[in-house]
Enzyme design. Structure first.
Site, mmCIF file in Angstrom:
data_model
loop_
_atom_site.group_PDB
_atom_site.id
_atom_site.type_symbol
_atom_site.label_atom_id
_atom_site.label_comp_id
_atom_site.label_asym_id
_atom_site.label_seq_id
_atom_site.Cartn_x
_atom_site.Cartn_y
_atom_site.Cartn_z
ATOM 1 C CG LEU A 78 -1.909 1.273 1.429
ATOM 2 C CD1 LEU A 78 -2.898 1.057 0.296
ATOM 3 C CD2 LEU A 78 -2.584 1.017 2.625
ATOM 4 C CD GLU A 124 2.121 4.616 -4.630
ATOM 5 O OE1 GLU A 124 2.235 5.600 -4.873
ATOM 6 O OE2 GLU A 124 1.524 3.718 -5.300
ATOM 7 C CG HIS A 168 1.267 9.285 -1.924
ATOM 8 N ND1 HIS A 168 0.470 10.562 -1.814
ATOM 9 C CD2 HIS A 168 1.954 9.493 -3.082
ATOM 10 C CE1 HIS A 168 0.783 11.313 -2.577
ATOM 11 N NE2 HIS A 168 1.826 10.698 -3.609
ATOM 12 N N GLY A 169 2.546 7.784 2.366
ATOM 13 C CA GLY A 169 2.553 6.815 3.676
ATOM 14 C C GLY A 169 0.965 7.054 4.392
ATOM 15 C CB ILE A 177 6.404 -4.065 0.847
ATOM 16 C CG1 ILE A 177 6.014 -2.706 0.481
ATOM 17 C CG2 ILE A 177 5.464 -5.138 1.061
ATOM 18 C CD1 ILE A 177 4.862 -1.995 0.650
ATOM 19 C CD GLU A 231 -0.629 -2.739 9.875
ATOM 20 O OE1 GLU A 231 -1.952 -2.379 9.627
ATOM 21 O OE2 GLU A 231 -0.263 -3.508 9.350
HETATM 22 C C1 FAD Z 1 9.418 -1.671 9.203
HETATM 23 C C2 FAD Z 1 8.152 -1.153 8.555
HETATM 24 C C3 FAD Z 1 7.247 -2.177 7.976
HETATM 25 C C4 FAD Z 1 6.174 -1.659 7.115
HETATM 26 N N1 FAD Z 1 5.375 -2.727 6.196
HETATM 27 C C5 FAD Z 1 4.517 -2.198 5.559
HETATM 28 C C6 FAD Z 1 3.852 -3.166 4.665
HETATM 29 O O1 FAD Z 1 4.026 -4.399 4.674
HETATM 30 N N2 FAD Z 1 2.880 -2.543 3.722
HETATM 31 C C7 FAD Z 1 2.681 -1.349 3.659
HETATM 32 O O2 FAD Z 1 1.939 -0.640 2.643
HETATM 33 N N3 FAD Z 1 3.254 -0.285 4.405
HETATM 34 C C8 FAD Z 1 4.137 -0.482 5.376
HETATM 35 N N4 FAD Z 1 4.971 0.340 5.956
HETATM 36 C C9 FAD Z 1 4.980 1.597 5.887
HETATM 37 C C10 FAD Z 1 4.113 2.152 6.957
HETATM 38 O O3 FAD Z 1 2.665 1.955 6.851
HETATM 39 C C11 FAD Z 1 4.220 3.889 6.744
HETATM 40 O O4 FAD Z 1 5.508 3.913 7.135
HETATM 41 C C12 FAD Z 1 3.148 4.516 7.666
HETATM 42 O O5 FAD Z 1 1.951 4.627 7.274
HETATM 43 C C13 FAD Z 1 3.513 6.036 7.857
HETATM 44 O O6 FAD Z 1 3.922 6.441 6.649
HETATM 45 P P1 FAD Z 1 5.315 7.555 6.308
HETATM 46 O O7 FAD Z 1 6.474 6.614 6.918
HETATM 47 O O8 FAD Z 1 5.294 7.724 4.827
HETATM 48 O O9 FAD Z 1 5.087 8.701 7.076
HETATM 49 P P2 FAD Z 1 4.280 10.063 6.651
HETATM 50 O O10 FAD Z 1 2.889 9.746 6.190
HETATM 51 O O11 FAD Z 1 5.433 10.812 5.797
HETATM 52 O O12 FAD Z 1 4.405 10.703 7.836
HETATM 53 C C14 FAD Z 1 5.457 11.300 8.709
HETATM 54 C C15 FAD Z 1 4.964 11.985 10.001
HETATM 55 O O13 FAD Z 1 3.990 12.982 9.585
HETATM 56 C C16 FAD Z 1 2.686 12.745 10.672
HETATM 57 N N5 FAD Z 1 1.677 13.092 9.538
HETATM 58 C C17 FAD Z 1 1.191 12.697 8.474
HETATM 59 N N6 FAD Z 1 0.079 13.443 7.902
HETATM 60 C C18 FAD Z 1 -0.204 14.114 9.125
HETATM 61 C C19 FAD Z 1 -1.564 14.858 9.464
HETATM 62 N N7 FAD Z 1 -2.599 15.101 8.544
HETATM 63 N N8 FAD Z 1 -1.458 15.535 10.611
HETATM 64 C C20 FAD Z 1 -0.683 15.415 11.617
HETATM 65 N N9 FAD Z 1 0.422 14.689 11.281
HETATM 66 C C21 FAD Z 1 0.549 13.962 10.102
HETATM 67 C C22 FAD Z 1 2.714 11.078 10.667
HETATM 68 O O14 FAD Z 1 1.888 10.749 11.556
HETATM 69 C C23 FAD Z 1 4.323 11.006 10.989
HETATM 70 O O15 FAD Z 1 4.620 11.348 12.221
HETATM 71 C C24 FAD Z 1 5.927 -0.196 6.989
HETATM 72 C C25 FAD Z 1 6.864 0.640 7.913
HETATM 73 C C26 FAD Z 1 7.688 0.263 8.369
HETATM 74 C C27 FAD Z 1 8.707 1.164 9.215
#
Ligand code: FAD
Length: 388
Positions: free
Chosen positions: A134, A136, A139-140, A167, A367
């Site tokens: 999911l 990218e 786009h997290g 992932i 998550e």
């Molecule tokens: C070890 C590991 C395994 C993972 N496994 C998977 C997987 O199997 N599949 C998958 O799809 N993903 C996976 N992920 C990804 C994970 O789901 C994302 O890292 C997560 O959703 C956060 O996205 P980001 O890292 O891009 O952070 P960002 O979205 O860039 O966020 C950075 C910070 O900004 C804050 N923020 C963002 N938007 C707002 C807002 N509107 N208001 C206030 N604060 C905000 C966030 O809370 C965070 O503190 C994994 C991540 C890790 C570290």
């Protein structure tokens, strides 16, 4: 009698079957994970395929799903399994969660009968590992902005192009559930990882979840048949439904990491002496231990409550956010406090606390981050959407 390891008597909430599941998973983790996990963590690699087959043989993969070789366990039993596995290591619990609650759940909930028959029995057995794409690079927290896209060809087949990041299980997976933008909105695709144009380079230099495989997914014009799409999933509702399921497991799992750190700190405080008496004899250490115990067992109680709601079919996504927000945040605090009680030994891999604390940094982020769950709850409380 007061049990320092179960001060609220939460064991009374369990049925004999629940206890059997818990004990089986605890024994497996003690035999197969604990003796090796510090080394896996240090090397940054674990025998994931072997562990998956063992977990499959125990019915721990897709445990809560029914049919297709899945165990059909209750939500509480699935939660207990997550807790016991994460008490050993969050990385191994991530393997269980991604396989069962994300990849298998997506196919089970949204897939066609053919997709279920083709993939689920092998995944339940741990013969085929699944991953869930999911996130990218750009786009997290906001997956609705994803750029990965799938175009329909003339014959109804699909061409998938894009990149997914972070992932879990990516490079060891035989099948990837990939979410992509299409002309019909966001759809999910079941992608065999040996498809031409698909690759999954590993992400290195992680200081958290080192006993778990984390990869990129690169899709360069991957051709998929028309029936590769998950027919029942349209829009973000699809991936968010899967995440809800996985987050539920984390509500329990995080308390496993916290339990190990609490028990390690309690044991250390009883035996390590400074100023002529055990650390546990100082009021400041007792205050730490008391606060840790309160949060640990409140968290387990909360997990149990949510589990019963899930089994009754009344669990709401906001309640899962409540649990994930509280339990992971408190678990990491318990692990950090445990680390202080162990002093310098707290930073050593000879003890599990630093490993758990650094693992939970990932669990805090994946998550749904703390902030995302605060926004979910904030919206539910106020009726006002503050996401953007
Ligand atoms: C070890 C590991 C395994 C993972 N496994 C998977 C997987 O199997 N599949 C998958 O799809 N993903 C996976 N992920 C990804 C994970 O789901 C994302 O890292 C997560 O959703 C956060 O996205 P980001 O890292 O891009 O952070 P960002 O979205 O860039 O966020 C950075 C910070 O900004 C804050 N923020 C963002 N938007 C707002 C807002 N509107 N208001 C206030 N604060 C905000 C966030 O809370 C965070 O503190 C994994 C991540 C890790 C570290």
């Amino acid at each position: 009698m007061f049990d320092p390891l179960d001060p609220l008597g939460l064991d009374d909430l369990l049925t004999d079957e629940d206890r059997a599941v818990r004990d089986t998973m605890r024994r497996w983790a003690a035999d197969r994970v604990l003796p090796h996990v510090a080394e896996w963590y240090e090397r940054g690699e674990a025998p994931v395929r072997e562990l998956a087959r063992e977990l499959g043989a125990m019915g721990a993969l897709g445990m809560q799903l029914t049919g297709y070789g899945c165990a059909g366990a209750t939500a509480v039993q699935y939660g207990l399994a997550c807790l016991e596995v994460e008490a050993a290591d969050s990385g191994i619990r991530s393997l269980v969660s991604v396989q069962g609650s994300l990849a298998m759940y997506a196919i089970h909930r949204f897939g066609s009968e053919e997709q279920k028959q083709r993939w689920l029995p092998g995944m339940a057995a741990g013969e085929t590992i699944g991953c869930f794409g999911l996130t990218e690079p750009d786009h997290g927290s906001d997956p609705g902005g994803m750029r990965t896209y799938a175009k329909r060809g003339a014959g109804g087949d699909w061409v998938l192009t894009g990149r997914k990041m972070w992932i879990t299980n990516g490079s060891v997976a035989g099948v990837a559930v990939v979410w992509a933008r299409t002309d019909e909105g966001i759809r999910g695709f079941v992608v065999p990882t040996d498809s031409p144009g698909f690759s999954a380079p590993d992400i290195h230099h992680k200081w958290s979840l080192r006993a778990s495989v984390t990869s990129e997914l690169v899709m360069d014009e991957v051709r998929l048949p028309a029936d590769a799409v998950l027919p029942e999933a349209t829009g973000l509702r699809g991936p968010l439904g899967c995440l809800n399921h996985a987050r539920y497991g984390i509500v329990w799992g995080a308390m496993g990491a916290a339990r190990t750190c609490f028990e390690t700190a309690l044991d250390y405080a009883r035996t390590r002496e400074q100023f002529g008496r055990p650390l546990g004899g100082f009021q400041l250490t007792q205050a730490k231990l008391a606060d840790m115990a309160v949060e640990l067992h409140k968290g387990v109680l909360l997990a149990h409550h949510l589990g019963r709601r899930m089994d009754a079919g009344t669990l709401r996504p906001e309640q899962v956010s409540f649990g994930k927000l509280n339990n992971v945040r408190e678990a990491i605090e318990i692990c950090r406090t445990a680390r202080t009680i162990l002093g310098a030994n707290g930073i050593s891999l000879e003890y599990p606390v630093m490993r758990h604390a650094t693992n939970l940094e990932s669990v805090l982020t994946y998550e749904g981050t703390v902030e995302m769950h605060q926004l979910v709850l904030g919206k539910a409380l106020t009726g006002l959407d503050a996401f953007r």
